[in-house]
Design a protein around this motif. Structure first.
Motif, PDB file in Angstrom:
ATOM      1  N   TYR A   1       7.343   7.250 -10.102  1.00 46.95           N
ATOM      2  CA  TYR A   1       7.038   6.431 -11.276  1.00 46.95           C
ATOM      3  C   TYR A   1       5.980   5.378 -10.963  1.00 46.95           C
ATOM      4  N   GLY A   2       6.080   4.782  -9.782  1.00 47.92           N
ATOM      5  CA  GLY A   2       5.111   3.762  -9.400  1.00 47.92           C
ATOM      6  C   GLY A   2       3.704   4.317  -9.256  1.00 47.92           C
ATOM      7  N   ALA A   3       3.590   5.528  -8.748  1.00 48.76           N
ATOM      8  CA  ALA A   3       2.270   6.122  -8.501  1.00 48.76           C
ATOM      9  C   ALA A   3       1.684   6.803  -9.729  1.00 48.76           C
ATOM     10  N   PHE A   4       2.547   7.460 -10.509  1.00 47.97           N
ATOM     11  CA  PHE A   4       2.021   8.322 -11.572  1.00 47.97           C
ATOM     12  C   PHE A   4       2.526   7.982 -12.970  1.00 47.97           C
ATOM     13  N   GLY A   5       3.494   7.101 -13.082  1.00 44.84           N
ATOM     14  CA  GLY A   5       4.100   6.859 -14.383  1.00 44.84           C
ATOM     15  C   GLY A   5       5.246   7.838 -14.584  1.00 44.84           C
ATOM     16  N   ASP A   6       5.514   8.201 -15.806  1.00 49.65           N
ATOM     17  CA  ASP A   6       6.628   9.104 -16.082  1.00 49.65           C
ATOM     18  C   ASP A   6       6.234  10.559 -15.846  1.00 49.65           C
ATOM     19  N   LYS A   7       7.187  11.455 -16.074  1.00 50.34           N
ATOM     20  CA  LYS A   7       6.953  12.888 -15.850  1.00 50.34           C
ATOM     21  C   LYS A   7       5.769  13.394 -16.668  1.00 50.34           C
ATOM     22  N   GLU A   8       5.669  12.966 -17.915  1.00 53.29           N
ATOM     23  CA  GLU A   8       4.567  13.431 -18.768  1.00 53.29           C
ATOM     24  C   GLU A   8       3.215  12.980 -18.225  1.00 53.29           C
ATOM     25  N   ALA A   9       3.147  11.742 -17.758  1.00 52.74           N
ATOM     26  CA  ALA A   9       1.878  11.236 -17.209  1.00 52.74           C
ATOM     27  C   ALA A   9       1.489  12.004 -15.950  1.00 52.74           C
ATOM     28  N   LEU A  10       2.474  12.298 -15.097  1.00 54.38           N
ATOM     29  CA  LEU A  10       2.187  13.093 -13.901  1.00 54.38           C
ATOM     30  C   LEU A  10       1.719  14.480 -14.296  1.00 54.38           C
ATOM     31  N   PHE A  11       2.387  15.076 -15.275  1.00 53.59           N
ATOM     32  CA  PHE A  11       1.977  16.406 -15.717  1.00 53.59           C
ATOM     33  C   PHE A  11       0.557  16.380 -16.265  1.00 53.59           C
ATOM     34  N   GLN A  12       0.248  15.390 -17.098  1.00 56.28           N
ATOM     35  CA  GLN A  12      -1.106  15.290 -17.658  1.00 56.28           C
ATOM     36  C   GLN A  12      -2.139  15.187 -16.534  1.00 56.28           C
ATOM     37  N   HIS A  13      -1.827  14.413 -15.501  1.00 58.19           N
ATOM     38  CA  HIS A  13      -2.726  14.274 -14.355  1.00 58.19           C
ATOM     39  C   HIS A  13      -2.920  15.625 -13.661  1.00 58.19           C
ATOM     40  N   VAL A  14      -1.814  16.312 -13.405  1.00 56.53           N
ATOM     41  CA  VAL A  14      -1.856  17.625 -12.744  1.00 56.53           C
ATOM     42  C   VAL A  14      -2.650  18.619 -13.587  1.00 56.53           C
ATOM     43  N   PHE A  15      -2.378  18.641 -14.888  1.00 54.78           N
ATOM     44  CA  PHE A  15      -3.027  19.615 -15.767  1.00 54.78           C
ATOM     45  C   PHE A  15      -4.526  19.334 -15.888  1.00 54.78           C
ATOM     46  N   GLU A  16      -4.884  18.076 -16.002  1.00 56.24           N
ATOM     47  CA  GLU A  16      -6.309  17.727 -16.085  1.00 56.24           C
ATOM     48  C   GLU A  16      -7.033  18.148 -14.811  1.00 56.24           C
ATOM     49  N   GLU A  17      -6.415  17.888 -13.662  1.00 53.99           N
ATOM     50  CA  GLU A  17      -7.037  18.271 -12.390  1.00 53.99           C
ATOM     51  C   GLU A  17      -7.185  19.793 -12.308  1.00 53.99           C
ATOM     52  N   TYR A  18      -6.169  20.523 -12.757  1.00 50.31           N
ATOM     53  CA  TYR A  18      -6.218  21.988 -12.731  1.00 50.31           C
ATOM     54  C   TYR A  18      -7.347  22.497 -13.628  1.00 50.31           C
ATOM     55  N   CYS A  19      -7.449  21.953 -14.831  1.00 53.55           N
ATOM     56  CA  CYS A  19      -8.501  22.388 -15.760  1.00 53.55           C
ATOM     57  C   CYS A  19      -9.885  22.028 -15.247  1.00 53.55           C
TER      58      CYS A  19
ATOM     59  N   PRO B   1       0.839  -1.203   0.000  1.00 57.43           N
ATOM     60  CA  PRO B   1       0.000   0.000   0.000  1.00 57.43           C
ATOM     61  C   PRO B   1       0.873   1.250   0.000  1.00 57.43           C
ATOM     62  N   ARG B   2       0.368   2.304  -0.623  1.00 59.45           N
ATOM     63  CA  ARG B   2       1.089   3.571  -0.665  1.00 59.45           C
ATOM     64  C   ARG B   2       1.118   4.193   0.712  1.00 59.45           C
ATOM     65  N   LYS B   3       2.272   4.797   1.034  1.00 59.34           N
ATOM     66  CA  LYS B   3       2.421   5.420   2.343  1.00 59.34           C
ATOM     67  C   LYS B   3       2.556   6.922   2.215  1.00 59.34           C
ATOM     68  N   PHE B   4       1.853   7.501   1.257  1.00 60.62           N
ATOM     69  CA  PHE B   4       1.858   8.953   1.097  1.00 60.62           C
ATOM     70  C   PHE B   4       0.484   9.393   0.629  1.00 60.62           C
ATOM     71  N   ASP B   5       0.218  10.666   0.824  1.00 57.01           N
ATOM     72  CA  ASP B   5      -1.052  11.241   0.395  1.00 57.01           C
ATOM     73  C   ASP B   5      -0.915  11.641  -1.073  1.00 57.01           C
ATOM     74  N   GLU B   6      -1.616  10.927  -1.934  1.00 61.45           N
ATOM     75  CA  GLU B   6      -1.497  11.175  -3.375  1.00 61.45           C
ATOM     76  C   GLU B   6      -1.894  12.599  -3.740  1.00 61.45           C
ATOM     77  N   GLN B   7      -2.952  13.115  -3.117  1.00 57.54           N
ATOM     78  CA  GLN B   7      -3.397  14.468  -3.445  1.00 57.54           C
ATOM     79  C   GLN B   7      -2.357  15.500  -3.036  1.00 57.54           C
ATOM     80  N   GLU B   8      -1.712  15.311  -1.904  1.00 61.68           N
ATOM     81  CA  GLU B   8      -0.643  16.234  -1.498  1.00 61.68           C
ATOM     82  C   GLU B   8       0.503  16.195  -2.495  1.00 61.68           C
TER      83      GLU B   8
END
Length: 194
Positions: A45-63, A4-11
């Motif tokens: 990488y385990g939680a979000f994939g590569d940098k681009e995937a993390l960015f896409q996640h961040v950008f989608e959430e922002y929009c 299990p992940r031991k961090f707050d994904e939203q943070e």
């Protein structure tokens, strides 16, 4: 079985958003993201994939958040619509807008080379244009804006003013100056009360 992940994904996403807002996509390394989030590269990488995937996640959430904010501004009495437009443009005293808007920054940096970003940016701007048009129409029905004025053009003017104010804030222009400009923009479209 995966641990299990031991961090707050939203943070972690919020920390990544702040980093991308500060240094842009190309100016942000995986090491920067690791420092900002407090996560190892492997955990990122385990939680979000590569940098681009993390960015896409961040950008989608922002929009998505920007879209929700636009919808929320439509709620309320029509005779307060002009005030809601004004409040959207104004910034609180002490506001530090130097990070700027991730939507504006990303559009300028990536939309010309990334169709996914370009399409998501355009969809969010369309939402902003539409919500401002609807607020202008509400203000027109309330008698606060000339009913003969073009609500689409005036809504576009408000969005464009918002984007310009964000750029000025990023350059370090103070809240008092920004708010005088915001008030002048709204006053310029308001119909004088007899």
């Amino acid at each position: 079985m995966a641990r299990p992940r031991k961090f707050d994904e939203q943070e972690a996403v919020e920390a990544a958003r702040r980093q991308f807002s500060e240094t842009g996509y190309h100016g942000t390394s995986v090491d920067d993201l690791s420092r900002a989030t407090g996560l190892s590269k492997g955990s990122l990488y385990g939680a979000f994939g590569d940098k681009e995937a993390l960015f896409q996640h961040v950008f989608e959430e922002y929009c998505t958040s920007a879209d929700a904010g636009a919808a929320a501004r439509l709620e309320g009495p029509e005779d307060e619509a002009l005030d809601r437009l004004r409040q959207w443009l104004r910034v609180p005293e002490g506001f530090d807008g130097r990070l700027g808007c991730l939507l504006a920054k990303t559009t300028a940096e990536l939309a010309w080379q990334n169709d996914t970003i370009a399409n998501r940016s355009l969809a969010t701007f369309d939402t902003l244009f539409d919500s401002c048009r609807q607020l202008v129409e509400q203000a027109q029905r309330a008698g606060h804006i000339d009913p003969a004025a073009d609500p689409e053009a005036l809504g576009g003017l408000v969005v464009t003013t918002h984007r310009g104010l964000e750029a000025l804030a990023k350059a370090g222009v103070g809240a008092q100056t920004l708010n005088r400009i915001a008030d002048a923009a709204i006053d310029s479209i308001a119909q004088p009360i007899p």
